[in-house]
Design an enzyme around this catalytic site. Structure first.
Site, PDB file in Angstrom:
ATOM      1  N   ARG A   1       0.790  -1.231   0.000  1.00 20.25           N
ATOM      2  CA  ARG A   1       0.000   0.000   0.000  1.00 20.25           C
ATOM      3  C   ARG A   1       0.822   1.280   0.000  1.00 20.25           C
ATOM      4  O   ARG A   1       0.544   2.211  -0.760  1.00 20.25           O
ATOM      5  CB  ARG A   1      -0.892   0.078   1.255  1.00 20.25           C
ATOM      6  N   THR A   2       1.788   1.331   0.887  1.00 19.89           N
ATOM      7  CA  THR A   2       2.491   2.612   1.065  1.00 19.89           C
ATOM      8  C   THR A   2       3.233   2.987  -0.213  1.00 19.89           C
ATOM      9  O   THR A   2       3.098   4.100  -0.728  1.00 19.89           O
ATOM     10  CB  THR A   2       3.459   2.525   2.258  1.00 19.89           C
TER      11      THR A   2
ATOM     12  N   LYS B   1      26.206  -4.120  -2.215  1.00 19.60           N
ATOM     13  CA  LYS B   1      27.667  -4.100  -2.429  1.00 19.60           C
ATOM     14  C   LYS B   1      28.370  -3.373  -1.288  1.00 19.60           C
ATOM     15  O   LYS B   1      29.569  -3.147  -1.336  1.00 19.60           O
ATOM     16  CB  LYS B   1      27.992  -3.379  -3.747  1.00 19.60           C
TER      17      LYS B   1
ATOM     18  N   ARG C   1      11.392   3.664   3.106  1.00 19.40           N
ATOM     19  CA  ARG C   1      11.076   2.748   4.213  1.00 19.40           C
ATOM     20  C   ARG C   1      12.347   1.989   4.527  1.00 19.40           C
ATOM     21  O   ARG C   1      13.043   1.521   3.638  1.00 19.40           O
ATOM     22  CB  ARG C   1       9.965   1.778   3.823  1.00 19.40           C
TER      23      ARG C   1
ATOM     24  N   HIS D   1       5.410   5.818  11.403  1.00 19.95           N
ATOM     25  CA  HIS D   1       4.848   5.675  10.049  1.00 19.95           C
ATOM     26  C   HIS D   1       3.900   6.869   9.859  1.00 19.95           C
ATOM     27  O   HIS D   1       2.693   6.726   9.828  1.00 19.95           O
ATOM     28  CB  HIS D   1       4.110   4.346   9.961  1.00 19.95           C
TER      29      HIS D   1
HETATM   30  N1   CP Z   1      -0.006   0.012   5.919  1.00 18.38           N
HETATM   31  C1   CP Z   1       1.160  -0.276   5.325  1.00 18.38           C
HETATM   32  O1   CP Z   1       2.218   0.289   5.660  1.00 18.38           O
HETATM   33  O2   CP Z   1       1.077  -1.238   4.355  1.00 18.38           O
HETATM   34  P1   CP Z   1       2.287  -1.735   3.468  1.00 18.38           P
HETATM   35  O3   CP Z   1       3.268  -2.419   4.397  1.00 18.38           O
HETATM   36  O4   CP Z   1       1.706  -2.673   2.466  1.00 18.38           O
HETATM   37  O5   CP Z   1       2.932  -0.539   2.845  1.00 18.38           O
END
Ligand code: CP
Length: 303
Positions: free
Chosen positions: A51-52, A80, A101, A129
């Protein structure tokens, strides 16, 4: 160092949070605009995501920008031995904004200190997050008509779940009552309970997902037990199915109740809940597109 990044939700004031929510309302009404034409966004995902990453990339595409990046760090030169600092400095040569991320807590903050383009933290370990928090707030406001004076049950893995940590920090601006529902092994960490005390956030803690809590909740925020954060998989097996929300448990719930979940779901919400009008997690994920359009265009000073 970048003057404008979104690393922690605590980087944003109440006014900045509300501005993002208002901007997102505008993007929901009109998601296809060309305001990012000529801009490049980099998505650097050192951990898996559906999603993110896809909603950030969709946000850029629908606003006329271009996306570069990787969804699997194994395809990048970090394998590397290239450092995170060098990776960020390199990508800053190519992109106008970095959405990242990383599995290490603090990685996004560090990245924001070694570049002068905006960094968006799309999750750093069990820490934060913030874009998820903004879409959670958007979903709460949209469904409840307000952000304050609500009964919010946070259920599941409150130890490793970064989304609940970020959400709590944002809710210092919007007084509500929280119910922390978790097995003892996955209880809300002491630092976040202290944060609640310091900021006047009311909370109750229990290891029982009781009918009483369900019946008085305005929001039930379910979370997945974060298998990837466990060092002991035997412990994961013991707690992974601690709480499962089933449709019949909602029979006497409030009319305005909405079930949220940052997703992905494993077993913690039974499939039979999906058709209940109180299930909101798929719409919640859709709201992420509009909120992320708001975040990117705001960080790039385009709105
Ligand atoms: N909610 C969320 O962070 O989903 P993903 O891990 O799929 O990005």
């Amino acid at each position: 160092m970048s003057a404008k990044s979104l690393v922690s939700i605590s980087d944003y004031s109440k006014e900045q949070i509300l501005r993002i929510l208002d901007l997102a309302t505008g993007f929901e009404a009109c998601p296809n605009q060309r305001i990012l034409e000529g801009k490049v966004a980099a998505t650097l995902f050192f951990e898996p995501s559906t999603r993110t990453r896809l909603s950030f990339e969709t946000a850029v595409n629908r606003l006329g920008g271009k996306v570069i990046g990787f969804s699997d760090a194994a395809t990048s030169s970090s394998t590397k031995g290239e450092t995170l600092k060098d990776t960020i400095k390199m990508v800053s040569n190519y992109a106008d904004i970095i959405i990242m991320r990383h599995y290490l807590e603090g990685a996004a903050r560090y990245a924001s200190q070694v570049t002068d383009i905006p960094i968006v933290n799309a999750g750093d370990g069990a820490n934060q997050h913030p874009s998820q928090t903004l879409l959670d707030l958007y979903s709460i406001r949209k469904t409840q008509g307000r952000l304050e004076g609500l009964n919010i049950a946070l259920v599941g893995d409150l130890k490793y779940g970064r989304t609940v940590h970020s959400l709590l920090m944002a809710m210092k601006h919007f007084p509500s009552t929280f119910y922390f529902v978790a097995p003892e092994e996955l209880a809300m960490p002491a630092e976040y309970k202290q944060f609640c005390r310091d900021n006047g956030i009311k909370w109750h803690e229990t290891s029982v997902f009781s009918q009483e809590i369900i019946n008085q909740a305005d929001i039930i925020y379910m979370t997945r037990v974060q298998k990837e954060r466990f060092t002991d998989l035997v412990e994961y097996e013991r707690v992974k199915n601690a709480f499962i929300l089933r449709n019949n448990m909602l029979d006497n719930s409030r009319d305005n109740l909405k079930i949220l979940h940052p997703l992905p779901r494993v077993n913690e919400i039974a499939q039979d809940v999906d058709d209940n009008p109180k299930a909101y997690y798929f719409q919640q994920a859709r709201n992420g597109l509009y909120v992320r359009q708001a975040i990117i265009s705001s960080l790039l000073d385009l709105v």
